[in-house]
Scaffold this motif. Structure first.
Motif: not given
Length: 471
Positions: A122-126, A128-129, A179-180, A184-186
């Motif tokens: 969930i943290e990783k999803n946030i 990415i959002q 965006i891709q 990937w970088r972050k």
């Protein structure tokens, strides 16, 4: 030829972005491993032989031929010893040659099997959002699930690529690639992008049917691609909204391809399949009126909960304890939704060692959201149907929902007692809302068979922080 003049259809510049093997990729990155080259799977309940594979890396899928939502016992090796399983291999029709055994055992020893960590995902999803929000406003972003989502880039393409000599299709390609790259970088996670300069449906179809196979992991399908690409989708179940049951219904109408569906009589589709048939007709022709800014929200017709037990439950009292806990949990959700249920159903799945057919039963009731009443109904159905056997999977569902203002009180009911129970329920719900579900628990929550406290620590049905898994 199709029926439609696409010049009359509305257009949007949509990117549908999917994180490749999201859970597995997060776990690979956390261990300093390459997400595409490492054999890793995220397995719920990795400590027992019936673990559920929630996510697996591309390499894991390539080596073992297993998709997500498989079981540990479907693998050709034992998850504990990492030795080749002749029983599982033969059951799946796999070869048992010395070369194959050696190949599987070598990869099994190199494979990471880890438990889910839902709070981490969930943290990783946030995170990415937040990357998405660098390219579009929050209103232009529609999360589709924890690992994929739509971005409407219609209003921002010209900002990021202002050159008027570049087409919108090229601009969408450029921004999607950026965006891709940022994801990937972050985060270290690879992503796949389906694009469309037409609508969200075509972007989703582009991702599912072409982008995943391309080196760039991007593909654009728009109105000009309907006949050459949408109609050419090889399997009907690869089309959005068509599962195996719907495929069989379409086959009975003489429809065996997306092209045939697109050119079928919509009046017959409506007569035989209802409004869904009409929707499928338009979708097969690339027409989609859905809006990222105003997503469709289905009305909930039922509320339920299911769980796979951590071990075989053989004692009826233990099974009933878990059923009572689930009946209470779903009753709480009913009250939060301000609904009452007029139908109660249960499901009992037996252990694979039992070789018994599952139990599925229901009963109609007077509309209620009372924990005590619903608990009694659940146990009544269970006791009527269950005779014996080790149980591994159970569920409780309340349906036929009506507003909680609806109520019938007969001359035989104690109105004062009913009101007192409702006030008590309301007080307990209020305390749990404010301080957490575990703040008030029944004494039986301390019993070994209870799942109440354990499940309260889960996120999305899985471990929030993760347990020590198998490596």
């Amino acid at each position: 030829m199709g029926y439609f003049d696409y010049s009359r259809e509305s257009t949007s510049d949509i990117a549908f972005i999917d994180m490749k093997s999201f859970y597995a990729s997060v776990e690979c990155v956390a261990r300093g491993l390459h997400p595409l080259k490492t054999s890793l799977c995220v397995m719920s309940r990795a400590e027992n032989a019936s673990g559920l594979i929630l996510s697996s890396s591309p390499m894991f899928k390539k080596v073992f031929g297993k998709s997500n939502v498989s079981r540990a016992y479907d693998l050709p090796f034992d998850v504990h010893t990492r030795r080749f399983s002749y029983y599982n291999a033969k059951r799946q029709g796999l070869p048992v040659t010395p070369e194959f055994v050696k190949y599987i055992e070598a990869w099994a020893k190199a494979t990471f099997i880890v438990p889910p960590r839902m709070d981490t995902y969930i943290e990783k999803n946030i995170e990415i959002q937040h990357i998405f929000q660098n390219y579009a406003s929050i209103e232009d972003i529609l999360p589709y699930s924890i690992d994929e989502g739509f971005i409407d880039l219609t209003s921002s393409l010209n900002y990021f690529v202002p050159d008027k000599n570049i087409s919108r299709k090229e601009k969408l390609e450029t921004v999607s690639a950026n965006i891709q790259r940022d994801i990937w970088r972050k985060t270290g996670i690879y992503s796949t992008v389906g694009m469309s300069n037409a609508n969200p449906l075509l972007a989703k179809l582009a991702l599912d049917n072409e982008a995943k196979k391309r080196k760039t992991m991007r593909s654009n399908w728009s109105y000009g691609d309907v006949e050459s690409k949408v109609w050419a989708i090889p399997r009907m179940t690869d089309f959005w909204g068509i599962g195996r049951r719907m495929e069989k219904r379409l086959n009975k109408l003489g429809i065996f391809s997306i092209k045939e569906l697109a050119n079928f009589n919509p009046d017959i589709l409506k007569k035989e399949l209802g409004i869904i048939g009409v929707d499928l007709f338009f979708h097969a022709n690339g027409i989609d009126e859905s809006n990222v800014h105003q997503p469709y929200k289905a009305k909930s017709r039922s509320l339920g909960n299911s769980q796979v037990l951590p071990r075989d439950y053989c004692k009826q009292a233990d099974i009933e304890l878990v059923f009572k806990e689930m009946a209470e949990q779903v009753a709480i959700r009913l009250r939060k939704a301000h609904k009452k249920a007029s139908n109660v159903s249960i499901y009992v799945g037996f252990s694979k060692t039992e070789h018994k057919k599952h139990i599925q039963a229901q009963m109609k009731i007077e509309p209620s959201n009372s924990t005590k009443q619903l608990m009694d109904y659940v146990l009544t159905i269970f006791r009527k149907k269950y005779r014996s056997g080790a149980v591994r999977h159970i569920s409780v569902t309340y349906s036929g929902l009506v507003d909680d203002s609806y109520g019938l009180i007969s001359l035989f009911d104690d109105a004062e007692k009913i009101e007192k129970e409702e006030r008590l329920q309301s007080a307990i719900d209020g305390i749990r809302d404010r301080f957490g579900f575990t703040m008030i628990q029944k004494a039986n929550a301390l019993q070994e068979a209870s799942r109440s406290l354990e499940r309260s620590r889960l996120v999305g049905g899985h471990s929030a922080g993760g347990l020590d898994g198998l490596t």
